[in-house]
Design an enzyme around this catalytic site. Structure first.
Site, PDB file in Angstrom:
ATOM      1  N   HIS A  92      -5.826 -11.816  -0.976  1.00  0.00           N
ATOM      2  CA  HIS A  92      -4.624 -11.006  -0.730  1.00  0.00           C
ATOM      3  C   HIS A  92      -3.796 -11.513   0.453  1.00  0.00           C
ATOM      4  CE1 HIS A  92      -6.140  -7.243  -3.119  1.00  0.00           C
ATOM      5  NE2 HIS A  92      -6.488  -8.389  -3.710  1.00  0.00           N
ATOM      6  N   TYR A 112       6.374   1.799   0.348  1.00  0.00           N
ATOM      7  CA  TYR A 112       6.187   1.598  -1.083  1.00  0.00           C
ATOM      8  C   TYR A 112       4.803   2.020  -1.578  1.00  0.00           C
ATOM      9  CZ  TYR A 112      10.843   0.018  -1.097  1.00  0.00           C
ATOM     10  OH  TYR A 112      12.219   0.023  -0.971  1.00  0.00           O
TER      11      TYR A 112
END
Length: 382
Positions: free
Chosen positions: A157, A260
Site C-alpha cells: 500500500h 474520503y
C-alpha cells in the site's frame, strides 16, 4: 539486417527480432470495432508506469525492481538509466511512478515515486527528481523533494501516482501502508493526496496550512491505496482511484480538505469476508461518497482520459487498468458522470498496470508481469 551495432552506439538493446511495426497486430473485439494491439516491447520486469518524452524521443518506463528504461517508438529498449535512487523492492514496493516536469523542455526534470527503506523494518513512499542528461543515459543531481512520514509499510500500500495540474502544482496520491486508521490521522501522510510546489515546498493555500498538529502537505484524506491519478483535460480537476479491500474499488475527485472515508466508510469487507471493524457503513456523515465504485474489485491501477483525435469513438472516455480483473476498463462519461462501462483486452490474459494516451493519439498500456509488455492500441471502427 542487424540492428545491434546501431543500437549499441545509442546505449539501446532490442528485445525483439524485428521492429514491432513489421509484426502483425493482434485483434480483439470491442463495442466500437476491432481493437488492434501491437507489441512495442517485451521483456520488462514488472513495469509500473510510463511517460512520453517530447518530440517523439521515446517512452520512459519504470520497472519495479528499480530500473528506469527508455523505449524508442520503434521498440528498442535501453540499458537501465543511471542515477536512479536505491528502492525498497519488496512485495508491492519498488520503483513506481514517473512524470515529467511541465517545463521539461527547459529544465529536463524527471520525477520518480518509489518505496524507500527507513531506519527500521518499515518503508514509505518517497518522491524525488533528477535531470535527464542530453544522451538520455542518466538522471543527474537527483534530489528527494518529499517523504511519506512516518514510514509504516511492511511492503504494501505505497500508492502512488504523480500528477501536475494546470498551475504547475504537483499532486501525489498515496497509500495508507495497510495501517487503516492512519488514513484519518492528519498528523501522518498515509492515505492522503498531497499538493506541493515542484521543488517540494508547501503551497500557502493548502487547506490545512497553519493548523496545529496537521501536516500542511495534505490536500485530501481518508484514502486507502491509490494507484491511479489523472488530470481531467476538460475541467482541470484531479481524479484518483484506489483499491478497496475485498470489494469497493473506487474513483474519487479529491477536493481540498475533504475526507474520503477510509476506513470509516467502505463498500468492501475484510479478505476473511468478515466486516471491517472500523467501518460504520457505506455512507458516514462528514465523509465524501465515492464518485464511482465497483462492488466487486477489479483491482484497479493506472488511469488516463482520452482526448485525442485518432480514436474518435473513444473521445471523452476514461480508461482504467485492472490487475486481478485482467482487463482495460473503458468508462463513458457524460460530464463527470460515468454512464457506461466496457471491459477490453480480457482475452489478453494479462494484468494491466498502467494506461496512457500517447502524443500520436494511440493508447499505450503496460502489462504487469515478469515478462511485461508495452503495447500500443488502435481501433478499427465498425
Amino acid at each position: 539486417m542487424s540492428y545491434t551495432p546501431i543500437l549499441a552506439t545509442l546505449g539501446l538493446t532490442s528485445v525483439l527480432l524485428m521492429p514491432p511495426t513489421s509484426a502483425q497486430p493482434r485483434e480483439y473485439p470491442s463495442e466500437h470495432g476491432t481493437l488492434k494491439v501491437s507489441q512495442l516491447v517485451a521483456g520488462l520486469e514488472h513495469p509500473w508506469s510510463l511517460t512520453f518524452l517530447p518530440d517523439q524521443q521515446g517512452v520512459l518506463v519504470t520497472e519495479r525492481p528499480g530500473r528506469l528504461r527508455l523505449v524508442s517508438l520503434q521498440g528498442e529498449l535501453s540499458e537501465p538509466i543511471e542515477g536512479v535512487p536505491a528502492v525498497y523492492a519488496r512485495s508491492q514496493g519498488g520503483l513506481l511512478d514517473v512524470a515529467l516536469s511541465p517545463e521539461f523542455a527547459s529544465n529536463r526534470w524527471v520525477y520518480l515515486s518509489y518505496a524507500e527503506a527507513g531506519d527500521g523494518q518499515y518503508a514509505g513512499t518517497t518522491v524525488g527528481r533528477g535531470k535527464l542528461s542530453a544522451d538520455k543515459r542518466r538522471l543527474e543531481g537527483f534530489e528527494v523533494i518529499f517523504r511519506q512520514l512516518p514510514k509504516l509499510s511492511s511492503g504494501v500500500h505505497f500508492g502512488s501516482r504523480l500528477v501536475f495540474d494546470r498551475d504547475g502544482y504537483l499532486f501525489i496520491a498515496l497509500g495508507e501502508n495497510n495501517q487503516r486508521s492512519t488514513a484519518q490521522d492528519l498528523d501522518k501522510l498515509q492515505g492522503k493526496v498531497v499538493r506541493l510546489h515542484p521543488d517540494g515546498k508547501v503551497p500557502r493555500d493548502n487547506p490545512f496550512v497553519g493548523q496545529p498538529g496537521v501536516r500542511p502537505e495534505i490536500w485530501s484524506y481518508g484514502h486507502r491505496n491509490q494507484q491511479g491519478a489523472a488530470l481531467n483535460p476538460w475541467t482541470g480537476q484531479l481524479w484518483t482511484h484506489e483499491h478497496g479491500p475485498r470489494g469497493g474499488d473506487e474513483i474519487n475527485i479529491p477536493r481540498a480538505g475533504k475526507n474520503y472515508g477510509w476506513p470509516l466508510a467502505t463498500h468492501g469487507v475484510n479478505y476473511s469476508f468478515l466486516p471491517i471493524p472500523e467501518a460504520q457503513g457505506k455512507a458516514v456523515e462528514g465523509t465524501e461518497a465515492p464518485h464511482y465504485v465497483w462492488e466487486k474489485s477489479p483491482a484497479i491501477s493506472g488511469m488516463a482520459f482520452y482526448d485525442g483525435e485518432r480514436l474518435t469513438a473513444w473521445q471523452g472516455n476514461l480508461f482504467v487498468g485492472a490487475l486481478a480483473g485482467q482487463a482495460l476498463i473503458r468508462l463513458e462519461l457524460r460530464g463527470d458522470q460515468v454512464v457506461h462501462e466496457e471491459r477490453l483486452l480480457e482475452q489478453l490474459d494479462a494484468r494491466i498496470r498502467d494506461v496512457r494516451q500517447g502524443p500520436d493519439g494511440y493508447l499505450y498500456v503496460l502489462t504487469d508481469e515478469g515478462n511485461g509488455q508495452l503495447l500500443r492500441l488502435d481501433l478499427q471502427p465498425k
